[in-house]
Design a protein around this motif. Structure first.
Motif, short mmCIF file in Angstrom:
data_model
loop_
_atom_site.label_atom_id
_atom_site.label_comp_id
_atom_site.label_asym_id
_atom_site.label_seq_id
_atom_site.Cartn_x
_atom_site.Cartn_y
_atom_site.Cartn_z
N UNK A 136 0.84 -1.19 0.00
CA UNK A 136 0.00 0.00 0.00
C UNK A 136 0.89 1.25 0.00
N UNK A 137 0.51 2.19 -0.85
CA UNK A 137 1.26 3.45 -0.99
C UNK A 137 0.26 4.61 -0.97
N UNK A 138 -0.30 4.91 0.18
CA UNK A 138 -1.39 5.90 0.26
C UNK A 138 -1.02 7.31 -0.18
N UNK A 139 0.23 7.66 -0.14
CA UNK A 139 0.63 9.02 -0.51
C UNK A 139 1.19 9.12 -1.94
N UNK A 140 1.03 8.09 -2.74
CA UNK A 140 1.69 8.04 -4.04
C UNK A 140 1.31 9.21 -4.96
#
Length: 144
Positions: A136-140
């Motif tokens: 998971x990369x919520x700030x991508x």
């Protein structure tokens, strides 16, 4: 749906990509800042459904799928001015009643706040969460 004034359409060619992009990039909690090209590619490569009122797109959902065994439900929304009219339930009922969806072995989704909506259609917390993994990369989309 609660009113004849709303219709559901499917297919990339029927979607208002600008409207979808605007909502996802500015109003959604999960894709804020997403680039237009990313939205366009995502919906081009998914099974898409939209809810329309007078040809204006007011809701959206997409399934990332192989059409045979698996689907991931994503980017479901109804514009604020059109909420509380049963549109999300109508959209979900439409999706779940598609013949090919009924034959899928697994349908997954992620939600922060709509658990009760999805439970009405058979979704549950994973029976064996220890078997699931993710990156998971919520700030991508906020990266420059």
């Amino acid at each position: 749906m609660t009113s004849q004034e709303y219709i559901i359409k499917s297919g990339f060619e029927n979607m208002d990509t600008e409207a979808i992009y605007t909502y996802l990039s500015t109003e959604s909690y999960w894709a804020k800042g997403i680039p237009f090209v990313t939205v366009n590619n995502a919906i081009k490569n998914s099974f898409c459904l939209g809810i329309f009122k007078e040809e204006k797109q007011v809701g959206f959902a997409r399934l990332v799928t192989d059409y045979a065994t698996f689907a991931y439900l994503a980017d479901v929304y109804i514009l604020e001015a059109h909420r509380n009219k049963g549109l999300s339930k109508a959209l979900m009922a439409h999706i779940m009643n598609l013949d090919w969806v009924a034959g899928l072995r697994r349908i997954s989704l992620a939600t922060k706040d709509a658990h009760e909506l999805y439970r009405q259609f058979g979704f549950e917390s994973p029976a064996k969460p220890e078997t699931l993994m993710e990156i998971t990369r919520p700030e991508i989309y906020q990266k420059k």
